[in-house]
Enzyme design. Structure first.
Site, short mmCIF file in Angstrom:
data_model
loop_
_atom_site.label_atom_id
_atom_site.label_comp_id
_atom_site.label_asym_id
_atom_site.label_seq_id
_atom_site.Cartn_x
_atom_site.Cartn_y
_atom_site.Cartn_z
N TRP A 161 0.83 -1.20 0.00
CA TRP A 161 0.00 0.00 0.00
C TRP A 161 0.87 1.25 0.00
O TRP A 161 0.42 2.32 0.34
CB TRP A 161 -0.90 0.01 1.24
CG TRP A 161 -2.06 -0.93 1.18
CD1 TRP A 161 -3.36 -0.60 0.88
CD2 TRP A 161 -2.07 -2.33 1.42
NE1 TRP A 161 -4.15 -1.72 0.92
CE2 TRP A 161 -3.40 -2.79 1.25
CE3 TRP A 161 -1.09 -3.27 1.76
CZ2 TRP A 161 -3.76 -4.13 1.41
CZ3 TRP A 161 -1.45 -4.60 1.92
CH2 TRP A 161 -2.77 -5.02 1.75
N CYS A 202 -6.67 -5.02 -1.70
CA CYS A 202 -7.77 -5.92 -1.33
C CYS A 202 -8.51 -6.57 -2.49
O CYS A 202 -8.81 -7.75 -2.45
CB CYS A 202 -8.74 -5.24 -0.37
SG CYS A 202 -9.76 -3.95 -1.10
N HIS A 251 -13.72 -1.94 1.23
CA HIS A 251 -12.85 -3.09 1.43
C HIS A 251 -13.55 -4.29 0.80
O HIS A 251 -14.75 -4.48 0.98
CB HIS A 251 -12.57 -3.31 2.91
CG HIS A 251 -11.72 -4.51 3.16
ND1 HIS A 251 -10.54 -4.73 2.49
CD2 HIS A 251 -11.87 -5.57 3.99
CE1 HIS A 251 -10.02 -5.87 2.89
NE2 HIS A 251 -10.80 -6.41 3.80
N ASP A 282 -11.59 -13.54 4.20
CA ASP A 282 -10.86 -12.33 3.80
C ASP A 282 -9.37 -12.64 3.81
O ASP A 282 -8.81 -12.99 4.84
CB ASP A 282 -11.19 -11.21 4.80
CG ASP A 282 -10.58 -9.88 4.39
OD1 ASP A 282 -9.78 -9.85 3.44
OD2 ASP A 282 -10.90 -8.86 5.04
N ASN A 331 -19.31 -2.68 12.26
CA ASN A 331 -20.10 -2.04 13.31
C ASN A 331 -19.35 -1.08 14.21
O ASN A 331 -19.89 -0.65 15.22
CB ASN A 331 -20.74 -3.13 14.19
CG ASN A 331 -21.79 -3.92 13.43
OD1 ASN A 331 -22.83 -3.39 13.09
ND2 ASN A 331 -21.49 -5.17 13.16
N ASP A 334 -17.94 2.19 15.87
CA ASP A 334 -18.36 3.59 15.93
C ASP A 334 -17.17 4.46 15.60
O ASP A 334 -16.04 4.12 15.94
CB ASP A 334 -18.84 3.93 17.34
CG ASP A 334 -20.13 3.20 17.66
OD1 ASP A 334 -20.82 2.77 16.72
OD2 ASP A 334 -20.43 3.06 18.86
N GLU A 378 -30.04 0.06 11.43
CA GLU A 378 -29.47 0.92 12.48
C GLU A 378 -30.58 1.43 13.40
O GLU A 378 -31.56 2.01 12.93
CB GLU A 378 -28.75 2.09 11.80
CG GLU A 378 -28.09 3.08 12.72
CD GLU A 378 -26.76 2.60 13.25
OE1 GLU A 378 -26.12 1.72 12.61
OE2 GLU A 378 -26.35 3.08 14.32
N TYR A 404 -7.13 4.67 -0.23
CA TYR A 404 -8.43 4.00 -0.10
C TYR A 404 -8.55 3.29 1.24
O TYR A 404 -9.62 2.90 1.68
CB TYR A 404 -8.70 3.04 -1.27
CG TYR A 404 -8.24 1.62 -1.08
CD1 TYR A 404 -9.13 0.59 -0.72
CD2 TYR A 404 -6.91 1.27 -1.28
CE1 TYR A 404 -8.70 -0.71 -0.56
CE2 TYR A 404 -6.48 -0.03 -1.12
CZ TYR A 404 -7.38 -1.02 -0.76
OH TYR A 404 -6.95 -2.31 -0.61
#
Lengths: 770, 770
Positions: A325, A361, A420, A443, A483, A485, A532, A604
C-alpha cells in the site's frame, strides 16, 4: 548398499505386507536380483526406491503427516502375498491392457467440461465411469480385480488417501463405491463414486489383478490421473447449493465485477476469475502444497477456505500475493494494473511459488475467488463501503482532530477504508449450530493477524448479524469492520484530547456484490446488519457484549440538535467542483454554526496524506430549518498531491456558537479518472479474426510516464501487456490486437491502463460471439 | 540531509504535536540548529532520530502495528506547544530531580518479591507507589505535572500503549488512575493503578512538567522501567483465582511434579519451573517479541496463552524448543535429560532466539508452565494416560493387526501415546458463554497444526466434557485425545482388512496433575469426562456429533461374552518377568480361547519398534468363570531393542474357537530404570556450605556411553551439567557439589542421568533449610 539392504528386507517380509524393517544381513542373491532385465522382474526392482517411502516403511518415534499432493509414493507393480519369495510371479490368469478414464464424457456429466484440462475432473459423490481393457473377457464370478485410487505419499485406507474398489469375485467395504456397469468383449465399464466428504485433489489410478500369489498392478500412468473437486450440485456435499442460477454465477462464471469507489458514488471494474484456464487448477493445488496443508484436511471446505485465506497473501507462508500500500510498485505490477487472476496464479506456479508483487484488497479477493471456484466452492467477491480497520478490536475507530478541525495524522491510528473487498463462500458449517451454515465471510487481505497468521474466516454471515461472536473464525474482527463507531476526538495544544462526537452509522454503510445472472449489483447489507437503531440491532449489540466485545462506554455527549452532511456529485479528476454541506436545525432555536472544512488526499485505506484545503465558514440557522453551505474546490489545489485511487477526504468540524456543542462529519470523494475506450471492428463470429482497439487520451497538462496497458478476454485472449514510455499532455495511444473467438456466446474484454500518476483507468466490453 | 529535512519539518510544526511531514525546502537556520551544544538544546537535537519513528511520524497507505516490547520510541525531552519555535525553552518553574519506583515495597505488596529482578513488578488493577522529587515543593493547585507510561515503539493514548496520569492542577481522563498520596518537602508520593485489562510487559516512565510553552520531560531512565503482570489476586482481572492455596500452587510454586509412566504404574519426575529466576521474566517477554505478538493483544490472557502455545515450539515461528522423537539427540540435549525450564528459556534468550534442542511433551509443557506462571497466569501441567493421537480427527484410532495378531507397523498410522502432558490455565473466557470459564486446556507440543500453526488451545475443559466443540480453540482435537475409540482391524494376506474389535474405554483412561499444596497427584478425569457409559456421557457424545464430530458408524460386532485384560506389576528394566492375561467368561457356555500375544518395543508416543516376542496360548474357559494365562518375558529378548523411555507394548489377539468371535486388548509396560541417589551431608542451614552427592551404579552388562548428569535446585543452585564418557558394567559415578542456601524453607534438589542407552533416570531430594 541401500538397495541391497532394502531387497534383503523385502526377502524377509513376513507380514503379508512388505516389511519395512531394514535388515543389515548380507544380501543373499544380489546377482540375480540386481541384474537389469526386461521382464516384470526389472520393473519390480525399479519400483523399489519409491517403495522405500511407502507407508509400510519404518517409523521412529512419531508418525509424520502427509502435506503434499505433488509428492507420490506408489505401490510395487507386484505385491506378493505371504510366504512368496520375490521371484518373477507365475503367469497371471488375467492381464490389464489399458485403462481409459473417459475424461470427455465424464467431464460433461460432472460440470467440469469448461476446465482447459485433458484429464478426468470428477465431483464428489457423483459416479464417473472408466473402462478397463483386459487380455481376455472378464468374469465377475471368477476374476478378482481391485481398482486403486491414491493421493499423496503415504496412502492409507483408513485415512481416505488410498481407496480400493473391488470388482469381481471378492467384495470389500470401501469409502468409494464401485460397480460394474457393463462388459463388452474384453472391456469392462466400471462406475466409481468418490464419497461426499473425500479429499479433493489429484489422484492416481492403478488396477490390480489379485491371485493367490499376490497382486499384479498396472504401472504408474499419468494418463489415468484425475481430479476430484467439491460438488455444489450434490445435497450430500458440504458446499451444496440448491439453485442452478446461483451455481452458474458463484461457481461457473469466469468473469466478475468488483465494486469500488465510495458508497454514494459506486464504481466498478471487471475481473477475469478465469478458474477454468489452462494450468489454473494445478496452480491452485500447488498453493495448498506450498502451504503444507495436510491432505487429511483437504476434504473439508472449511479447512480449504481458511487455509486458502492464509495462502493468498505472502505473509507468514510465502503465499501467492504480496500486499503493498506504499505507492511504490516499481519492482512489480501495481495492484491497480491487474485485470484478472490467471496471470497471477500462473506466474506464482511458474516461478516456483515465489510470491507475486503486488496486491491490494480487490486483487486478493479476486484471486481467492478464482482459487475457490476452481476447487468447486461457490464464492463471490463483496465490497463493504466504509470498512473500519480497528487496530484494537474494541469497536471504536478513533479519529483525532487538532484544534482547527484538521485530522491529526500522527495521533490517528485507526482508519476507515473507503471500501474493502472480501469474499463470501457458501457452505454448511458442520462444526457450528445449523443456523450458521450458508454464506461465510473469508478475507485474505493481510489486515491483522488472525490467530497468528494473516487470514480471516470463514465466519458465518448470520452469526455476525446476530452478534454471536464466539464461534470460529474471526467473527469479532469482521463484526468490527461492519459495526465500529467513529469517535471524533479533539486534542488541544497541551496534548489533551476529548471526545467531541460519536458517529454510530458511518461504518459498514453498504455491502454489495454482483447480482447472479445480471450486471447490476445486489445490496446485501441486510445479511450483515439489522437496520441501524432497530430493536434487533440493539439485541445484536447486547449479544456481542455478552460475547466479549467491550461495552461502549461513551462519555456523555450533549445533543447538538443540528445534523450536518456533506454532499458531492460525480467529479472528474482534474475538474474544479463544489461540495455542499447540508445543515438541518432540528431545534426550536436559531443558532449559528461555525464550521471548519479541511480537505486532504487519502488512500483507499483511509490513511490521510497531504492536507490541501482548510476553510472556515459559518451559517445562521433558523429554527426547524435546513440550509446549506457551498465549498469551492479547485483542481490546482488537489492535483499535485493525489495518491493512488484519487480519493479526497473532507472533514467538517462544526461548533454551535450559542451552546458550544461540537459536531463532525466526513466524506470521501473519489475522482473519476479519464476514459479508456475498447472497440472491436465488425461482428464477432467463431473462427473469424476480429480486431480489438484500446485507446486512451491524456487529458492532463503533465506527462504520464511508464504507462502499462493490459488487455485480456477470458476465452478470447490471454493477458497482453503493453508498456508506453510516456504519454504527453493531450497525446493519445492506441493498442490493437487480433483475436479469433473459439466458441459462441457472451464474452468480455477487459482493459486497464496504469501508471504512477494515474491509477484505476479500466474498462470492459461485452461482445456476443455468433 | 535527513536531519536537515527533519529539523525543517520541526520548524514548520503547526499542529501542537510535532509535525511529521518531511519538508524539502532548504533548511533556514542550519548553523544554529546543528551546532553541538551542552544545553538542553543539544539533548533536543539528539533525541530526534527516535522522534522520527514517534507516532506523529508520516504514514503512507497503511498504518503498521506494534509487535515488540523491546523496540522503543520515546517522546522528545521538550515538546513545544503551538506557535513556539524550537529554541531552548524558558526556565521551567518546576524541575524533576528524581523518580523512585519503590521496587522493594511495591513488589512485596504485589506478590512479586520472589522475582530475582531489581525493578518494580506490578500487578494489574493494584496501586503501586512512586516518589517524584522536585527542585522545590510541589503545589497541586498551581503545578501541572503528567506522569507518562509508555510501551513499545508507537505509543498511543487510544490504544493502551501510552498512559498519561495527571497530578496537580489539571485533571484528565486516563486508563490508569493516579492520585497524590502525600507530599513531604520536595517529594511527592504518587499512587498509580494500571487498569485491570492493561497490556502486560515492560513499561517506561517519564515525568513531564507542563507549562504554557510546552512539556518538559525527564530523560529516558531505565531505572524507572517497570513490569506489569496479570493479577490472580484481583477479581477484576481475567485470571482471578479466589483461593489462596490455589494461587500459591498454580502461580507461586517454582517446583512441580510431572507424571509419566502408564496409567496403572504412575511414575513422575520433579521439574524446576523457576519462573522467578533471574532473567526468566525478560526471556518470557522476549518470546512474545520473537513471535511478533502485537502489543495490543497482550492484555488478553486468552491471546497470551494461545500465542504462548505456538511460541514454545520451533515449528513455524522459531519458537523456544525443537521437538524431536527420533531417538537421535546428538546435536542437542535429549528431552529426557532436562531438569527444568530456566536453563531452556535463558539459553533461548542468550542465543538470540535460536530454538533450543530438544523437547518432548513434558519439556514443552514444563516450559510453557514457567512462561505462564512468570507472566502471572495460573497454570499447571497435567498428564493424560492413553492419549489418542488421531491423525484424522474422526475419533477413531485405527490399530491394524496382521493375520497372526501382531501390530502391522506400516498400516497403523494412528497411535495412542502412553501418556501425554499438556497444560491447564485458569481464566475467564469473556469471548465464550460464562460457563466455559475456569480451567482451559493448552498444549504446545507440536502434534498437529491447529489452524495452520503448531499449537492448541486454550479450550474450555468443561466444554470438552459437555461435547460443546464449536467454541475456540481446538476443542475437537482435545476431545479426540480423550475420547477416541480404538478400532482393531485385521488385515488378511490379500491386504483386505476388517474390523475385529472396538475398545471405547482405552483412550483417556486417567487424567492427573499435582495436587495443590501436596506431593500427591489429584485425579481430575471427571473434569474432562463423565463416567464411561453414563447418561451424561451419552449426551456428550450426541452433542459432539451435532458439532461436527463424525457419527461413529461401527460395523456390527458380535459380542464375545468374554473379557480379557493384561496385568503386570512394576518391573525393573533388565529383569525377567511374567505378564498375566486375565480371562473372564461371562457366558453360560464353555469355550476355548486361542490367543496370540505379541510383544514389541514402543515409543511413549505409541509408535511401535521391534517385535521381540510372539507366543500362542490357549485356555479352556468354564461358564461364568475366570481364568488366567501367564506369559514369560525374558530380559535377553527385549533388552537389545529398548528405545527411549523403555516401554513395551503387549497386544493380545484372541479368538473364541467355538464361535469364531475375535477380541483384542493391549497393555503398555514401562520398565523402571535403575536408581539415581541424591544425598546431602549435614543439616541445611542458611549461609552454611552443604555438600550434595549424586551417585549412580550401572547395573547392566553393557557400557553406558556419553552419560550426561544434571543437577539443579531452585533457589539453591543453578543447573550443573557433568558429562561422563562412559560407565562400565557394574561401575559407579559420583558427582559432588557444594551449595550455600540463601533462604530458609523447603527446597528441592533435582537430578537426572541420561544417555542414549538409558533415559529417564531421575530423582529429587527435598531438604528443609533452617
Amino acid at each position: 548398499m541401500v538397495w541391497n539392504m532394502l531387497l534383503s528386507s523385502r526377502i524377509r517380509n513376513e507380514n503379508g505386507a512388505p516389511h519395512g524393517h531394514i535388515c543389515l544381513e548380507p544380501l543373499r542373491r544380489p546377482s540375480t536380483l540386481l541384474r537389469p532385465q526386461t521382464s516384470r522382474h526389472l520393473v519390480y526392482i525399479m519400483s523399489l526406491p519409491s517403495y522405500l517411502a511407502w507407508p509400510w516403511g519404518p517409523q521412529r518415534g512419531r508418525i509424520p503427516i502427509d502435506k503434499s499432493n505433488s509428492d507420490e509414493t506408489n505401490p510395487p507393480d507386484f505385491e506378493a502375498f505371504e510366504g512368496v519369495t520375490p521371484r518373477a510371479p507365475a503367469t497371471s490368469p488375467l492381464s490389464v491392457l489399458g485403462v481409459d478414464m473417459r475424461a470427455i464424457d465424464n467431464n460433461k456429466a460432472h460440470n467440469t467440461s469448461k476446465y482447459k484440462n485433458t484429464s478426468l475432473i470428477a465431483r464428489r459423490n457423483k459416479e464417473f465411469i472408466m473402462i478397463i481393457r483386459f487380455d481376455r473377457p472378464f468374469s465377475s464370478q471368477q476374476d478378482n480385480v481391485q481398482v486403486e485410487f491414491l493421493i499423496g505419499s503415504s496412502p492409507d485406507e483408513n485415512k481416505g488417501t488410498y481407496m480400493i474398489v473391488s470388482i469381481g469375485r471378492e467384495k470389500r467395504d470401501s469409502r468409494w463405491k464401485g460397480r460394474i456397469i457393463g462388459t463388452q468383449g474384453n472391456e469392462v465399464t466400471v462406475g466409481v463414486t468418490p464419497d461426499a466428504g473425500c479429499i479433493i485433489g489429484r489422484f492416481r489410478t492403478f488396477v490390480a489383478v489379485v491371485t493367490d500369489l499376490g497382486k499384479q498392478r498396472t504401472q504408474r500412468n499419468p494418463d489415468t490421473d484425475f481430479y476430484v473437486l467439491f460438488n455444489p450440485w450434490d445435497p450430500a456435499d458440504q458446499v451444496y447449493m440448491s439453485r442452478d442460477t446461483d451455481r452458474q454465477e458463484y461457481l461457473m462464471n469466469e468473469v466478475g465485477i468488483i465494486y469500488n469507489g465510495e458508497f454514494n458514488n459506486i464504481t466498478s471494474r471487471s475481473w477475469n476469475y478465469g478458474q477454468f484456464e489452462k494450468g489454473v487448477l494445478d496452480a491452485c493445488l500447488l498453493v495448498l502444497d506450498a502451504g503444507k496443508v495436510p491432505l487429511l484436511y483437504r476434504g473439508s471446505a472449511t479447512e480449504i477456505v481458511r487455509q486458502g485465506s492464509a495462502l493468498m497473501n505472502s505473509q507468514d507462508d510465502d503465499g501467492v500475493l504480496v500486499g503493498n500500500w506504499s505507492g511504490d510498485y516499481s519492482i512489480g505490477t501495481a495492484p491497480t494494473a491487474w485485470t484478472g487472476s490467471p496471470e497471477i496464479l500462473l506466474k506464482y506456479a511458474k516461478e516456483g511459488c515465489v510470491p507475486v508483487c503486488f496486491a491490494q484488497c480487490w486483487v486478493f479477493a479476486g484471486t481467492l475467488n478464482t482459487f475457490l471456484r476452481c476447487l468447486g466452492i461457490p464464492a463471490r467477491v463483496i465490497t463493504n463501503y466504509c470498512s473500519a480497520h480497528d487496530n484494537t478490536g474494541n469497536l471504536k475507530t478513533d479519529i483525532v482532530l487538532d484544534e482547527e478541525g484538521r485530522v491529526n495524522k500522527g495521533r490517528t491510528r485507526d482508519s476507515v477504508w473507503n471500501y474493502h473487498c472480501w469474499n463470501e463462500v457458501y457452505m454448511r458449517r458442520p462444526d457450528l449450530p445449523e443456523k450458521y451454515s450458508g454464506w461465510q465471510v473469508v478475507d485474505c487481505t493481510p489486515q491483522e493477524t488472525s490467530d497468528g497468521l494473516y487470514r480471516c474466516g470463514p465466519t458465518s454471515v448470520s452469526a455476525i448479524r446476530d452478534g454471536e461472536l464466539s464461534y470460529p473464525f474471526d467473527a469479532r474482527f469482521v463484526f468490527a469492520e461492519l459495526n465500529s463507531d467513529v469517535i471524533y476526538h479533539q486534542s488541544d495544544k497541551y496534548g489533551n484530547s476529548k471526545v467531541i462526537y460519536v458517529d454510530t452509522a458511518y461504518v459498514g454503510k453498504l455491502i454489495i456484490t454482483k447480482m447472479a445472472n445480471s450486471s447490476n449489483y445486489e445490496d446485501i447489507t441486510s445479511n450483515y446488519k439489522y437496520p441501524e437503531g432497530s430493536e434487533k440491532d440493539r439485541q445484536t449489540m447486547q449479544m456481542a457484549e455478552r460475547r466479549g466485545v467491550p461495552t461502549r462506554d461513551y462519555f456523555p455527549l450533549s445533543e447538538a440538535g443540528v445534523d450536518i452532511e456533506l454532499q458531492a456529485d460525480t467529479i472528474k479528476m482534474g475538474d474544479n467542483f463544489k461540495l455542499t454541506l447540508n445543515i438541518k436545525n432540528q431545534t426550536s432555536q436559531s443558532c449559528t454554526l461555525s464550521a471548519t472544512i479541511s480537505g486532504c488526499v487519502v488512500y483507499y485505506t483511509g490513511v490521510t496524506s497531504t492536507t490541501f484545503k482548510l476553510e472556515n465558514k459559518s451559517a445562521k440557522l433558523d429554527p426547524w430549518n435546513t440550509t446549506r453551505l457551498l465549498i469551492d474546490v479547485q483542481a490546482v489545489d488537489y492535483m499535485p498531491y493525489l495518491v493512488e485511487q484519487s480519493n479526497l477526504l473532507f472533514v467538517v468540524y462544526g461548533r454551535i456558537e450559542e451552546t458550544g456543542v461540537a459536531l463532525s462529519t466526513m466524506r470521501v470523494v473519489t475522482l473519476r479518472p479519464p476514459e479508456l475506450t475498447i472497440k472491436v471492428n465488425g461482428t464477432p463470429r467463431v473462427g473469424r479474426d476480429l480486431m480489438v482497439i484500446v485507446s486512451f487520451r491524456n487529458p492532463y497538462n503533465f506527462i504520464l510516464k511508464n504507462v502499462q496497458l493490459r488487455l485480456e478476454g477470458p476465452g478470447l485472449i490471454m493477458t497482453k501487456v503493453k508498456t508506453y514510455e510516456q504519454i504527453v499532455p493531450g497525446g493519445s495511444v492506441q493498442y490493437t490486437d487480433t483475436i479469433t473467438p473459439q466458441s459462441p456466446g457472451k464474452k468480455v474484454l477487459i482493459a486497464c491502463l496504469d501508471c504512477a500518476a494515474l491509477r484505476q483507468v479500466t474498462n470492459q466490453l461485452e461482445i456476443i460471439v455468433q
